[in-house]
Design a protein around this motif. Structure first.
Motif, mmCIF file in Angstrom:
data_model
loop_
_atom_site.group_PDB
_atom_site.id
_atom_site.type_symbol
_atom_site.label_atom_id
_atom_site.label_comp_id
_atom_site.label_asym_id
_atom_site.label_seq_id
_atom_site.Cartn_x
_atom_site.Cartn_y
_atom_site.Cartn_z
ATOM 1 N N VAL A 155 45.277 27.640 62.400
ATOM 2 C CA VAL A 155 45.359 26.845 61.180
ATOM 3 C C VAL A 155 44.646 27.597 60.066
ATOM 4 O O VAL A 155 43.476 27.967 60.212
ATOM 5 C CB VAL A 155 44.703 25.455 61.358
ATOM 6 C CG1 VAL A 155 44.750 24.670 60.039
ATOM 7 C CG2 VAL A 155 45.397 24.675 62.463
ATOM 8 N N SER A 156 45.343 27.823 58.955
ATOM 9 C CA SER A 156 44.707 28.456 57.796
ATOM 10 C C SER A 156 44.188 27.389 56.839
ATOM 11 O O SER A 156 44.637 26.250 56.865
ATOM 12 C CB SER A 156 45.697 29.377 57.079
ATOM 13 O OG SER A 156 46.761 28.628 56.523
ATOM 14 N N GLY A 157 43.227 27.777 55.996
ATOM 15 C CA GLY A 157 42.627 26.788 55.096
ATOM 16 C C GLY A 157 42.045 25.629 55.859
ATOM 17 O O GLY A 157 42.126 24.471 55.437
ATOM 18 N N ALA A 158 41.413 25.927 56.985
ATOM 19 C CA ALA A 158 41.082 24.888 57.958
ATOM 20 C C ALA A 158 40.032 23.899 57.481
ATOM 21 O O ALA A 158 39.978 22.772 57.987
ATOM 22 C CB ALA A 158 40.612 25.536 59.269
ATOM 23 N N ALA A 179 40.703 28.237 63.949
ATOM 24 C CA ALA A 179 40.620 27.790 62.560
ATOM 25 C C ALA A 179 40.226 28.940 61.648
ATOM 26 O O ALA A 179 39.176 29.572 61.857
ATOM 27 C CB ALA A 179 39.600 26.657 62.441
ATOM 28 N N ILE A 180 41.050 29.210 60.642
ATOM 29 C CA ILE A 180 40.755 30.250 59.655
ATOM 30 C C ILE A 180 40.059 29.600 58.465
ATOM 31 O O ILE A 180 40.574 28.638 57.881
ATOM 32 C CB ILE A 180 42.038 30.947 59.176
ATOM 33 C CG1 ILE A 180 42.800 31.572 60.349
ATOM 34 C CG2 ILE A 180 41.709 32.016 58.133
ATOM 35 C CD1 ILE A 180 44.170 32.123 59.966
ATOM 36 N N ASP A 221 50.135 26.659 58.341
ATOM 37 C CA ASP A 221 49.630 27.431 57.205
ATOM 38 C C ASP A 221 49.586 26.568 55.962
ATOM 39 O O ASP A 221 50.601 26.008 55.546
ATOM 40 C CB ASP A 221 50.513 28.643 56.931
ATOM 41 C CG ASP A 221 50.090 29.351 55.657
ATOM 42 O OD1 ASP A 221 48.929 29.792 55.600
ATOM 43 O OD2 ASP A 221 50.890 29.407 54.703
ATOM 44 N N THR A 222 48.413 26.483 55.346
ATOM 45 C CA THR A 222 48.236 25.719 54.113
ATOM 46 C C THR A 222 48.000 26.636 52.912
ATOM 47 O O THR A 222 47.743 26.154 51.823
ATOM 48 C CB THR A 222 47.036 24.765 54.238
ATOM 49 O OG1 THR A 222 45.812 25.524 54.202
ATOM 50 C CG2 THR A 222 47.095 23.956 55.519
ATOM 51 N N VAL A 223 48.092 27.947 53.131
ATOM 52 C CA VAL A 223 47.653 28.919 52.131
ATOM 53 C C VAL A 223 48.801 29.695 51.507
ATOM 54 O O VAL A 223 48.868 29.885 50.295
ATOM 55 C CB VAL A 223 46.623 29.890 52.755
ATOM 56 C CG1 VAL A 223 46.226 30.978 51.772
ATOM 57 C CG2 VAL A 223 45.387 29.124 53.214
ATOM 58 N N GLY A 224 49.720 30.214 52.330
ATOM 59 C CA GLY A 224 50.789 31.064 51.830
ATOM 60 C C GLY A 224 50.318 32.493 51.629
ATOM 61 O O GLY A 224 49.270 32.914 52.119
ATOM 62 N N GLY A 225 51.088 33.277 50.866
ATOM 63 C CA GLY A 225 50.712 34.637 50.517
ATOM 64 C C GLY A 225 50.476 35.524 51.729
ATOM 65 O O GLY A 225 51.132 35.402 52.770
#
Length: 328
Positions: A155-158, A179-180, A221-225
């Motif tokens: 999980v990004s933007g955790a 968790a990232i 993913d909550t971040v993108g890019g």
């Protein structure tokens, strides 16, 4: 006619501003259900709306707030009666239709879901769009046929709103969760809601190789890019990433290699359209899958007087978990 308080975004001479105002019910937009708003919540999109840092608002004036929970005071809709406790998220709230940063609202009934019995209005707003989006991501991964037996979910933007709920929901469903986060101080918080492993944001935020060591069976993913590109490059054969955010940018500096050489799938998730049956299913599962103590641990409740200041601060990444607004 009685007045109520609201945060309203206006434009004068091309300049956008947001402030507290007094409004009357005849200023509300069309809808067949009137609500006394009990709680709202602060989302990243609300921060963009009140600061004007992105073209979120599609008409002016606008009351921001993509989430609200309240009590029905008047209904011309067959599905609702005065006294019902309901929740509304997305559906253009705070963008094209007056949203939750107000003590009253008037909405179409097809945007509303009755609160499941286990959820109070405050807890529903702790979940809000963030938790609903995370549940939609979990639905997407499950529909793809993935399960905890396949391996680790990342999980990004955790430590953000959607990310926190994604960690909690995946862990509750039996996944081992990595968790990232860019905030090492949040490691204990992330472990408390279910993370088994903490990964540094800087290891994912710069462009990397098209294919990297396979680490993850699934992800949110909550971040993108570049972060999303690196997650895809580290996903195992036949794995999938559910993507729902773009705080790291709209570009995707990736190649087709993960898709055509490992069969990786990118699952797009949006949470704005009404799709009321899916929303009911998601809220019912949120009410059963999330422990109330965990919900409360993710939440900070603030008075309405602090809403505007805190909405501005979320754009700078200064909010952990969920900030809920008590509308009294």
């Amino acid at each position: 006619m009685s007045t109520f308080r609201a945060v309203r975004i206006d434009v004068q001479s091309g300049a956008q501003s947001a402030d507290y105002v007094e409004m009357t019910e005849d200023e509300l937009m069309p809808g067949d259900v009137d609500l006394a708003v009990l709680y709202s919540a602060i989302n990243y999109k609300d921060g963009l709306a009140v600061t004007g840092k992105a073209p979120v608002v599609r008409r002016f004036p606008m009351i921001p707030g993509v989430d609200l929970a309240g009590r029905v005071t008047r209904s011309a809709h067959a599905g609702f009666a005065p006294g019902d406790l309901v929740v509304a998220t997305g559906c253009g709230l705070g963008e094209a239709h007056f949203g939750g940063f107000a003590q009253k609202a008037r909405l179409p009934g097809e945007w509303l879901v009755k609160l499941p019995g286990a959820l109070t209005p405050a807890r529903a707003m702790t979940i809000g769009t963030a938790g609903l989006t995370a549940m939609f991501c979990l639905f997407a991964l499950e529909r793809h046929g993935l399960s905890p037996a396949d391996g680790t979910a990342v999980v990004s933007g955790a430590s953000g709103g959607v990310g926190s709920f994604a960690v909690a929901l995946l862990a509750q469903a039996g996944w081992r969760v990595a968790a990232i986060t860019g905030r090492p101080a949040e490691a204990d918080y992330l472990r408390s809601i279910g993370a088994a492993e903490i990964l540094a944001r800087e290891d994912f935020s710069s462009p990397g190789k098209a294919l990297q060591t396979q680490r993850f069976a699934a992800g949110v993913d909550t971040v993108g890019g570049a972060t999303l590109a690196n997650m895809l490059a580290q996903t195992r054969f036949d794995g999938a990433i559910a993507a729902c955010g773009n705080v790291g940018g709209m570009d995707l500096p990736a190649s087709v290699a993960p898709f055509i050489l490992r069969g990786v799938s990118l699952l797009g998730v949006e949470s704005v359209r009404p799709r009321i049956n899916l929303r009911r299913e998601a809220w019912a599962r949120l009410a059963t899958d999330l422990d109330v103590a965990m919900i409360d641990a993710m939440c900070e409740i603030i008075p309405f007087d602090q809403a505007l200041e805190r909405a501005r601060s979320i754009v700078g990444g200064k909010i952990r978990g969920r900030v809920v607004i008590e509308m009294r």
